[in-house]
Write a protein that holds these residues in place. Structure first.
Motif, mmCIF file in Angstrom:
data_model
loop_
_atom_site.group_PDB
_atom_site.id
_atom_site.type_symbol
_atom_site.label_atom_id
_atom_site.label_comp_id
_atom_site.label_asym_id
_atom_site.label_seq_id
_atom_site.Cartn_x
_atom_site.Cartn_y
_atom_site.Cartn_z
ATOM 1 N N ALA A 115 0.838 -1.210 0.000
ATOM 2 C CA ALA A 115 0.000 0.000 0.000
ATOM 3 C C ALA A 115 0.868 1.253 0.000
ATOM 4 C CB ALA A 115 -0.916 -0.013 1.226
ATOM 5 N N PHE A 116 1.950 1.204 0.759
ATOM 6 C CA PHE A 116 2.841 2.363 0.852
ATOM 7 C C PHE A 116 3.445 2.710 -0.510
ATOM 8 C CE2 PHE A 116 7.369 3.503 1.268
ATOM 9 C CZ PHE A 116 7.210 4.793 1.763
ATOM 10 N N LEU A 117 3.950 1.697 -1.218
ATOM 11 C CA LEU A 117 4.594 1.969 -2.516
ATOM 12 C C LEU A 117 3.580 2.380 -3.582
ATOM 13 C CD1 LEU A 117 7.270 -0.859 -2.627
ATOM 14 C CD2 LEU A 117 7.674 1.599 -2.384
ATOM 15 N N ARG A 118 2.372 1.911 -3.451
ATOM 16 C CA ARG A 118 1.332 2.350 -4.395
ATOM 17 C C ARG A 118 1.108 3.863 -4.238
ATOM 18 N NH1 ARG A 118 -3.820 0.486 -2.190
ATOM 19 N NH2 ARG A 118 -3.458 2.370 -0.999
ATOM 20 N N ASP A 119 1.112 4.321 -2.984
ATOM 21 C CA ASP A 119 0.863 5.742 -2.727
ATOM 22 C C ASP A 119 2.121 6.592 -2.864
ATOM 23 O OD1 ASP A 119 -1.702 4.960 -2.215
ATOM 24 O OD2 ASP A 119 -1.485 4.981 -0.026
ATOM 25 N N ASN A 120 3.279 5.968 -2.745
ATOM 26 C CA ASN A 120 4.541 6.705 -2.742
ATOM 27 C C ASN A 120 5.578 5.881 -3.493
ATOM 28 O OD1 ASN A 120 6.751 8.232 -2.192
ATOM 29 N ND2 ASN A 120 6.516 8.235 0.037
ATOM 30 N N GLU A 122 8.180 6.463 -5.252
ATOM 31 C CA GLU A 122 9.613 6.779 -5.255
ATOM 32 C C GLU A 122 10.020 7.306 -3.880
ATOM 33 O OE1 GLU A 122 10.819 9.152 -8.566
ATOM 34 O OE2 GLU A 122 9.548 8.010 -9.942
ATOM 35 N N PRO A 123 9.987 6.462 -2.884
ATOM 36 C CA PRO A 123 10.215 6.938 -1.516
ATOM 37 C C PRO A 123 11.696 7.133 -1.204
ATOM 38 C CG PRO A 123 9.865 4.582 -1.510
ATOM 39 C CD PRO A 123 9.708 5.020 -2.929
ATOM 40 N N ILE A 128 10.467 5.541 3.692
ATOM 41 C CA ILE A 128 10.265 4.102 3.923
ATOM 42 C C ILE A 128 10.187 3.826 5.419
ATOM 43 C CG2 ILE A 128 11.306 1.806 3.693
ATOM 44 C CD1 ILE A 128 12.531 2.770 1.017
ATOM 45 N N ARG A 129 11.108 4.408 6.163
ATOM 46 C CA ARG A 129 11.103 4.174 7.621
ATOM 47 C C ARG A 129 9.806 4.677 8.233
ATOM 48 N NH1 ARG A 129 16.251 2.651 9.106
ATOM 49 N NH2 ARG A 129 17.781 3.097 7.482
ATOM 50 N N GLU A 130 9.397 5.845 7.791
ATOM 51 C CA GLU A 130 8.141 6.409 8.318
ATOM 52 C C GLU A 130 6.948 5.533 7.890
ATOM 53 O OE1 GLU A 130 7.484 9.204 10.058
ATOM 54 O OE2 GLU A 130 5.300 9.160 9.789
ATOM 55 N N ARG A 150 13.185 -0.710 -0.803
ATOM 56 C CA ARG A 150 13.938 0.060 -1.805
ATOM 57 C C ARG A 150 14.002 -0.699 -3.128
ATOM 58 N NH1 ARG A 150 19.026 0.255 1.106
ATOM 59 N NH2 ARG A 150 18.881 1.841 2.701
ATOM 60 N N ALA A 151 14.265 -1.990 -3.041
ATOM 61 C CA ALA A 151 14.382 -2.796 -4.269
ATOM 62 C C ALA A 151 13.051 -2.822 -5.015
ATOM 63 C CB ALA A 151 14.828 -4.210 -3.915
ATOM 64 N N ALA A 152 11.963 -2.989 -4.267
ATOM 65 C CA ALA A 152 10.648 -3.022 -4.927
ATOM 66 C C ALA A 152 10.335 -1.683 -5.580
ATOM 67 C CB ALA A 152 9.565 -3.393 -3.916
ATOM 68 N N ALA A 153 10.874 -0.612 -4.997
ATOM 69 C CA ALA A 153 10.664 0.719 -5.575
ATOM 70 C C ALA A 153 11.656 0.994 -6.699
ATOM 71 C CB ALA A 153 10.789 1.781 -4.485
#
Ligand code: FES
Ligand code: FES
Length: 162
Positions: A115-120, A122-123, A128-130, A150-153
């Motif tokens: 869910a995080f990477l869908r919304d963000n 290029e973190p 990522i920590r947050e 990071r790798a998934a992003a």
């Protein structure tokens, strides 16, 4: 209290069930639906092991009652892989980057990270920590987890965006 009928869509399949009003979503998924990839750690909203997607948003299944998700769409860790079992990009990154040790926290992390990477998409590392700060790993395997996200992003050196 009288049991209540609910209708949900879980990992692409429709279900109807009659459930006690006090049955948590986590117990419903694990015991009624057999989706035991949703793990229960603390059972009071602290550890994030029970994270699932509810209409696309990451939620803690231990803090919801099954009756509250009536009419909703749920995705559990079992629903993230492709129909042929192909791992999702986040799942593959956790495997490749050693993002799991005992694996207990892993489903929650992977669902949260998805869910995080869908919304963000290029973190930064701080993002990522947050973004994953609501998930606890008792093996303290955080470095591998952060590398995996990071790798998934596609931002881990040497990794490619899937
Ligand atoms: S089991 Fe739900 S947050 Fe810990
Ligand atoms: S890998 Fe063991 S709790 Fe996180």
């Amino acid at each position: 209290m009288t049991d209540i009928d609910i209708r949900v869509r879980i990992n692409g399949s429709n279900r109807t069930d009659r459930v006690p009003p006090r049955l948590t979503l986590a117990d419903y998924l694990r015991d009624r639906c057999g989706l035991t990839g949703t793990h229960l750690g603390c059972e009071h909203g602290v550890c994030g092991s029970c994270t699932v997607l509810l209409d696309g948003e990451a939620v803690r299944a231990c803090l919801l009652f099954a009756v509250q998700v009536d009419g909703s769409e749920l995705t559990t860790i079992e629903g993230l892989a492709g129909p042929d079992g192909e791992l999702s990009p986040v799942q593959a990154a956790f495997r490749d980057q050693h993002g799991l040790q005992c694996g207990f926290c892993t489903p929650g992390f992977i669902v949260s990270a998805t869910a995080f990477l869908r919304d963000n998409p290029e973190p930064s590392d701080d993002d990522i920590r947050e973004g994953l700060s609501g998930n606890l790993c008792r093996c303290t395997g955080y470095q591998g987890i952060i590398r995996a996200v990071r790798a998934a992003a596609g931002t881990e050196p040497g990794s490619q965006r899937p």
